[in-house]
Scaffold this motif. Structure first.
Motif, short mmCIF file in Angstrom:
data_model
loop_
_atom_site.label_atom_id
_atom_site.label_comp_id
_atom_site.label_asym_id
_atom_site.label_seq_id
_atom_site.Cartn_x
_atom_site.Cartn_y
_atom_site.Cartn_z
N GLY A 76 0.79 -1.23 0.00
CA GLY A 76 0.00 0.00 0.00
C GLY A 76 0.81 1.27 0.00
N TYR A 77 2.02 1.23 0.59
CA TYR A 77 2.83 2.43 0.76
C TYR A 77 4.22 2.22 0.15
CZ TYR A 77 -0.68 4.01 4.13
OH TYR A 77 -1.86 4.41 4.72
N PRO A 78 4.87 3.28 -0.28
CA PRO A 78 6.19 3.13 -0.90
C PRO A 78 7.30 2.74 0.07
CG PRO A 78 5.18 5.22 -1.53
CD PRO A 78 4.36 4.67 -0.41
N LEU A 79 7.15 3.05 1.36
CA LEU A 79 8.23 2.81 2.32
C LEU A 79 7.71 2.10 3.56
CD1 LEU A 79 10.18 6.21 2.31
CD2 LEU A 79 11.03 4.01 1.48
N LEU A 80 8.57 1.22 4.10
CA LEU A 80 8.37 0.64 5.42
C LEU A 80 9.60 0.95 6.26
CD1 LEU A 80 6.77 -1.09 7.44
CD2 LEU A 80 7.95 -3.08 6.52
N ILE A 81 9.38 1.60 7.39
CA ILE A 81 10.47 2.02 8.27
C ILE A 81 10.39 1.22 9.56
CG2 ILE A 81 11.46 3.96 9.55
CD1 ILE A 81 9.17 4.68 6.64
N ASN A 123 12.30 -1.09 4.28
CA ASN A 123 13.13 -0.32 3.33
C ASN A 123 14.18 0.48 4.07
OD1 ASN A 123 10.09 -0.03 1.86
ND2 ASN A 123 11.79 -0.71 0.55
N VAL A 124 13.81 0.99 5.25
CA VAL A 124 14.69 1.85 6.04
C VAL A 124 14.70 1.36 7.48
CG1 VAL A 124 15.11 4.21 6.84
CG2 VAL A 124 14.14 3.85 4.57
N CYS A 148 2.18 -0.51 10.65
CA CYS A 148 2.14 -1.62 9.71
C CYS A 148 1.53 -2.86 10.37
CB CYS A 148 3.54 -1.94 9.20
SG CYS A 148 3.55 -3.20 7.90
N VAL A 149 0.35 -3.24 9.92
CA VAL A 149 -0.31 -4.46 10.40
C VAL A 149 0.35 -5.66 9.74
CG1 VAL A 149 -2.48 -5.72 10.56
CG2 VAL A 149 -2.47 -3.22 10.71
N ILE A 202 1.37 -5.43 15.13
CA ILE A 202 2.00 -4.26 14.52
C ILE A 202 3.51 -4.32 14.69
CG2 ILE A 202 2.22 -1.75 14.63
CD1 ILE A 202 -0.50 -2.56 13.61
N PHE A 203 4.24 -4.07 13.61
CA PHE A 203 5.69 -3.86 13.72
C PHE A 203 6.11 -2.99 12.54
CE2 PHE A 203 10.19 -4.45 13.40
CZ PHE A 203 10.61 -4.58 14.72
N GLY A 204 6.70 -1.83 12.84
CA GLY A 204 7.13 -0.91 11.80
C GLY A 204 6.02 0.04 11.39
N VAL A 205 6.40 1.03 10.57
CA VAL A 205 5.44 2.03 10.11
C VAL A 205 5.62 2.28 8.62
CG1 VAL A 205 5.18 3.17 12.35
CG2 VAL A 205 7.00 3.91 10.82
N ASN A 206 4.51 2.60 7.97
CA ASN A 206 4.53 2.92 6.55
C ASN A 206 4.69 4.41 6.34
OD1 ASN A 206 2.09 0.47 6.54
ND2 ASN A 206 3.94 0.23 5.32
#
Length: 279
Positions: free
Chosen positions: A160-165, A190-191, A220-221, A254-258
C-alpha cells in the motif's frame, strides 16, 4: 512486550539510517543496498516486478512460503534470480513493454506488462504453479490508499505504501520480551533507524532529513510473513504466537510504520535524520 497507552509530550530525537533495502520482486527476498534513490512511486526498483496467477492476482509468501528460498543479486543491468534448486535466470532492466493485462494487488486493479513469456515459464516451473512475471511499466498508475497522501504520489506493487520504516530498538525489545532471536529481514523494511526508543515510531510523525522528509503515516499491520524463517522458508507457529502476543496494538499485530518520502531524491546508509512526533 505490551504497548503503553500513556501520552507523551512532543519528542524530537536524532536517528541514524543503519540499513536500506529494496525488494525488486514483490514478496521475494530483498537486497541490502548502500543507497536508495527515488522516483514518483518510491524507491527505484522496489517491488516493481511481481508474480501473478492466471487470474492476475498477486502471488506472495502468504500462500507460497517457498518464495523466501529464492536468491537475488544485482547486476550492472538488471538482477539475477536464483531458484532453490540453484538454477538462475536474469531479470532484465525494464525495456520494451510486453503484453499488458489487468492485475490485482489487494483491492487495487491496474495494468501491468509481462516481462517475457520465457521468464514466466521459468518461474512457473520452479514453483509448480502457472504464474506470469509482470512489471509496473515506466510509471505506476496506482494511488496510495491514504487520505494523508497527495494526488500525484504513487506506489508500485507494495501492499500500500512506498516505504516501510523499522526501528532497531523495537526489534531488540521484541527479542528481549519474547526470548526470540529474530533478525530484521523478517519484517522486510526499506529503512532501518537507530537512536529512537523502543516503539516510539508508532507515534508516527516525521523523519526530517537535510533534503526533504519522510512522513510516517500508518502503523504496519502484520500478516504471517514475519513468522516465515527467511533462511529455511518454513512457517514457525511459535514465532507467530509470540508476535501476536508481544506486538499487539489496538487488536492487531503491529511492527514498523509505513511512510512516504517527500522532497527526497536519495538516502544513504549512515545518513542522520531528526525524528519528531506528537503523541
Amino acid at each position: 512486550m505490551g504497548f503503553s497507552d500513556s501520552k507523551e509530550a512532543f519528542m524530537s530525537v536524532p536517528v541514524t539510517l543503519t540499513e536500506l533495502w529494496i525488494y525488486p520482486i514483490k514478496s521475494f527476498p530483498g537486497l541490502s543496498v548502500d543507497r536508495l534513490t527515488f522516483d514518483a512511486a518510491g524507491p527505484v526498483d522496489d517491488r516493481r516486478w511481481m508474480l501473478v496467477d492466471e487470474k492476475g492476482k498477486f502471488v506472495s509468501q502468504r500462500g507460497l512460503p517457498k518464495l523466501a528460498s529464492f536468491g537475488m543479486a544485482r547486476l550492472d543491468a538488471g538482477y539475477t534470480v536464483t531458484a532453490p534448486d540453484g538454477d538462475s535466470a536474469v531479470l532484465p532492466e525494464p525495456g520494451q513493454a510486453g503484453e499488458s493485462f489487468a492485475v490485482t494487488v489487494w483491492k487495487d486493479e491496474l495494468q501491468a506488462h509481462e516481462v517475457s513469456p520465457e521468464l514466466s515459464q521459468w518461474f512457473s516451473a520452479k514453483l509448480g504453479k502457472r504464474v506470469h512475471l509482470v512489471h509496473t511499466g515506466p510509471a505506476s498508475e496506482r494511488r496510495i490508499p491514504d487520505p494523508g497522501t497527495y494526488d500525484h504520489e504513487r506506489v508500485g506493487f507494495a501492499d500500500g505504501y512506498p516505504l516501510l520504516i523499522c526501528n532497531e530498538a523495537s526489534l531488540d525489545g521484541l527479542n528481549e520480551a519474547s526470548g526470540l532471536t529474530l533478525d530484521m529481514r523478517r519484517f522486510r523494511p526499506n529503512v532501518v533507524v537507530r537512536g529512537a526508543e523502543d516503539r516510539s515510531e508508532l507515534m508516527l510523525g516525521r523523519l526530517n532529513l537535510p533534503e526533504g522528509h519522510i512522513d510516517l503515516l500508518k502503523t504496519c499491520v502484520r500478516c504471517n510473513i514475519p513468522a516465515i524463517d527467511p533462511d529455511t522458508a518454513t512457517y514457525q507457529k511459535d514465532v507467530a504466537a509470540q508476535l501476536k502476543t508481544h506486538c499487539e496494538w489496538d487488536g492487531s499485530t503491529i511492527f514498523g510504520v509505513n511512510g512516504v518520502a517527500r522532497g527526497v531524491t536519495g538516502l544513504t546508509v549512515g545518513d542522520t535524520a531528526l525524528y519528531s512526533a506528537q503523541a
